[in-house]
Design a protein around this motif. Structure first.
Motif, short mmCIF file in Angstrom:
data_model
loop_
_atom_site.label_atom_id
_atom_site.label_comp_id
_atom_site.label_asym_id
_atom_site.label_seq_id
_atom_site.Cartn_x
_atom_site.Cartn_y
_atom_site.Cartn_z
N LEU A 576 9.01 34.51 -30.78
CA LEU A 576 9.47 33.16 -31.35
C LEU A 576 9.67 32.50 -29.64
O LEU A 576 10.05 32.87 -28.65
CB LEU A 576 10.62 33.22 -31.64
N THR A 577 9.12 31.05 -29.67
CA THR A 577 9.32 30.45 -28.61
C THR A 577 9.95 29.17 -28.89
O THR A 577 9.90 28.57 -29.98
CB THR A 577 7.93 30.01 -27.69
N PHE A 578 10.66 28.45 -27.91
CA PHE A 578 11.26 27.23 -28.16
C PHE A 578 10.53 26.19 -27.05
O PHE A 578 10.55 26.26 -25.82
CB PHE A 578 12.88 27.35 -27.89
N LYS A 579 10.29 25.06 -27.75
CA LYS A 579 9.57 24.02 -27.20
C LYS A 579 10.72 22.61 -27.18
O LYS A 579 10.97 22.22 -27.98
CB LYS A 579 8.50 23.32 -28.04
N SER A 580 10.79 22.14 -26.11
CA SER A 580 11.61 21.16 -25.64
C SER A 580 10.81 19.96 -26.06
O SER A 580 9.78 19.35 -25.54
CB SER A 580 12.01 20.99 -24.28
N THR A 581 11.51 18.93 -26.75
CA THR A 581 10.86 17.80 -27.59
C THR A 581 11.39 16.58 -27.03
O THR A 581 10.91 15.55 -26.70
CB THR A 581 10.79 17.73 -28.95
N SER A 582 12.78 16.47 -26.78
CA SER A 582 13.39 15.26 -26.56
C SER A 582 14.84 15.60 -25.99
O SER A 582 15.28 16.49 -26.48
CB SER A 582 13.21 14.03 -27.49
N SER A 583 15.39 14.54 -25.33
CA SER A 583 16.87 14.76 -24.77
C SER A 583 17.86 13.61 -25.37
O SER A 583 17.12 12.55 -25.83
CB SER A 583 16.93 15.01 -23.32
N GLY A 584 18.97 14.08 -25.56
CA GLY A 584 19.80 12.82 -26.21
C GLY A 584 21.06 13.45 -26.13
O GLY A 584 22.17 12.72 -25.63
N THR A 585 21.23 14.49 -26.71
CA THR A 585 22.70 15.04 -26.90
C THR A 585 23.46 15.40 -25.56
O THR A 585 22.73 15.76 -24.76
CB THR A 585 22.68 16.28 -27.67
#
Length: 639
Positions: A576-585
């Motif tokens: 499993l890998t995690f892709k960063s899509t957007s920032s905000g929180t």
């Protein structure tokens, strides 16, 4: 706080210690399966046993109207007069659906091992939708992230467990199911345990670790080209087999299923736990068992090693966590979990600080630890353990023999505080403001994420050398503003994986409980640290249970969690890998990125429905990481 008081308090106040979180995004991931005998077919063609043969490949997605894509591949020997042919086997997609794209990757080096170099496959779909999808939205067809890699095993040791009770094993001539598995820290041995107390230590060939040596092990990893005659190679392999056979060591004593097994840091001693209510220490050199630990009232499911092994921790379905003094051979602390719910899995993480960083304390297993327990009720509970040694009541030893005597063992004091509880939730996460699925929604909401069967935790942005230790915040106002970040991943019986971001900080006052998110009227637990959680995302591929999770700490990144290997109950383990899509929180003054999960690699070779229970990782130098998976039929496969 006593164990009974802690459990009673948790049971009577279900909301106690819970951190408030916003509803996280939910995803449903596709998955791919390759005919398990693919590598055997490939080898048969190389050895001219068959001229050509078809194999199948499938991609599934549960939220697609057409839930699967299927392709039939043919493998055939290449023409000998083809000068452009770099490989000996031709792969062709002869029948497929919806533009499933398949290509071979470069074959990996095989120096020092038997068999043939079978290239991994890279697959993708031509669909423009290449990201994870929401379970609440139907997709026109299953789609994959770009270039998912199908990994072929490079080594499969002989069946490790015979399987004393498994009727399937008896009928098929296979082995029993491996339910406990670990690889020694030095990468030379593995341990596998299963039903009716069956447990064995076996050796691993040096080429798996990327070593070059007198046995002809992998010379590619050190950039040396050695020409060895085929006769000499066969002799070397025979000697290697003989050496490894001498390391095949049965461990006897357990009379119930072996639920957990792990090596101590020395790689010379290992710890096992069983449904017979006991834990045992064994020598990995001769199989002698010098210690048996008794005290749990139900099956022991998980263990953890503190420091170099003088203190250990166990968890059980009796709803307790116990800390043991190895030399004294007794339990020094019992902690009751929420509502006495059974503990299915346990991880313990060392907290590094000025007061706990000395070599002597590391040797004794002293200091502060986070104990993270996954419960049968679906809760995750986190405790702070503080282990100190009482030096005031001991008489100085007169000689070195007395120092080793059990009577001169200095007693330890274990103090525990409950820091955090994470509740189960319905899945998939409902849209904001919606309490039930709409009339036109086709998806189903699970009433609960189910029992937590596996978990792992790692420090955010940690270097590989310190991935197992988190800096404990110092006391004081200045240090209180600094926080340590951790990533926690959990897997459930129902196949749901949840990712959390944890923030660890010092607690200056009672008002700091759970970073100000404590329920109204909650009393201060007295813990010197606070812990707050936020669920980042959750996902599922299908309903197969998640038996094991393992972060790959060498893949750590500042903005997202490291990759993780996931072992499933249906024979489809994956990376499993995690892709960063957007920032905000924004959290604690930091910009948080939104993450999406995706499948990076599928580990093939397992039959459909075969459970995979164990994960091991070996650093093979220039060749990267070797992933070892253990499960059904007493098998271990190396990737």
């Amino acid at each position: 706080m006593t164990a009974a008081a802690a459990a009673a308090a948790s049971s009577s106040s279900p909301s106690s210690s819970l951190t408030k979180t916003d509803a996280p995004p939910s995803y449903l991931l596709p998955y791919a399966t390759l005919q398990p005998t693919y590598h055997q077919v490939y080898a048969d063609i190389l050895e001219s046993k068959v001229a050509a043969e078809n194999v199948w490949l499938s991609v599934y997605a549960d939220n697609a109207p057409q839930k699967s894509i299927h392709a039939t591949l043919t493998l055939a020997a290449k023409e000998k007069n083809d000068p452009s042919a770099q490989d000996e086997v031709q792969l062709e997609n002869i029948r497929g659906q919806r533009n499933l794209l398949i290509k071979e990757e470069k074959a990996r080096a095989l120096s020092g091992r038997e068999g043939h170099a079978v290239p991994d496959l890279s697959i993708s779909t031509s669909s423009s939708s290449m990201v994870a999808t929401s379970p609440t939205v139907a997709q026109n067809s299953p789609s994959l992230p770009t270039s998912v890699r199908l990994r072929l095993p490079v080594h499969t040791p002989a069946t490790l467990l015979k399987g004393r009770r498994s009727q399937r094993a008896i009928e098929s001539g296979g082995g029993g199911q491996i339910s406990a598995f670990d690889v020694s820290p030095d990468g030379t041995k593995l341990v596998a345990g299963g039903e009716d107390g069956e447990c064995v230590v076996a050796g691993l060939p040096g080429w798996i670790r990327g070593e070059a040596g007198e046995d002809g092990e992998n010379t590619h990893s050190v950039g040396i080209e050695l020409a060895v005659e085929e006769k000499a190679q066969r002799r070397i392999r025979a000697l290697e087999k003989k050496r490894l056979a001498s390391l095949r060591l049965p461990l006897t004593g357990h009379v119930g299923d072996v639920q957990a097994a792990s090596f101590l840091p020395s790689s010379l001693v290992l710890l096992t736990a069983s449904s017979d209510l006991t834990l045992r220490l064994y020598s990995a050199q001769d199989g002698i068992c010098p210690r048996v630990f008794k005290g749990h009232k139900r099956a022991v499911t998980s263990t953890a090693i503190l420091g170099r092994g003088k203190r250990i921790v166990s968890a059980s379905l009796d709803g307790t966590i116990r800390v043991w003094d190895v030399r004294a051979g007794k339990s020094v602390r019992m902690i009751g979990c929420r509502g006495w719910s059974g503990v299915e899995c346990l991880r313990v993480l060392k907290l590094n600080g000025a007061a706990t960083s000395s070599e002597a304390q590391e040797e004794e297993g002293l200091g502060d630890y986070l104990a993270i327990a996954g419960l049968s009720s679906g809760y995750v509970q986190v405790f702070l353990l503080r282990i100190t040694q009482d030096t005031t009541t001991q008489t100085p030893a007169q000689n070195s023999q007395e120092e080793d005597d059990e009577a001169s063992v200095k007693p330890v004091t274990v103090t525990d505080w409950p820091l955090l509880e994470i509740a189960p939730r319905s899945w998939p996460t409902l849209p904001e403001g919606q309490s039930q699925p709409g009339a036109s929604d086709f998806w189903k909401v699970e009433p609960s994420t189910g029992a937590v069967w596996s978990l792992d935790i790692v420090e955010r942005s940690s270097p590989p050398s310190s991935s197992s230790a988190v800096a404990a915040p110092e006391s004081g106002d200045a240090a209180h503003s600094a926080r340590s970040s951790l990533d926690l991943v959990t897997g459930s019986k129902t196949g749901i994986v949840r990712l959390f971001r944890l923030e660890l900080g010092s607690r200056a006052t009672a008002s700091d409980i759970s970073n100000g998110d404590a329920q109204e009227g909650e009393e201060d637990s007295g813990a010197p640290l606070s812990l707050a959680s936020r669920e980042v995302l959750n996902f599922r591929r299908n309903t197969a249970s998640i038996h094991a999770l393992r972060f790959l700490t060498s893949e750590g990144r500042a903005s997202s969690p490291p990759d993780a290997v996931v072992a499933t109950g249906d024979g489809t383990p994956f990376r499993l890998t995690f892709k960063s899509t957007s920032s905000g929180t924004v959290s604690h003054g930091e910009q948080e990125e939104r993450l999406e999960p995706s499948v990076k690699e599928e580990y093939t070779g397992w039959e459909a429905g075969e459970p995979v229970h164990g994960i091991g990782v070996i650093n093979a130098g220039m060749e990267g990481e070797r992933i070892l998976l253990a499960g059904a039929e007493g098998m271990v496969r190396v990737y």
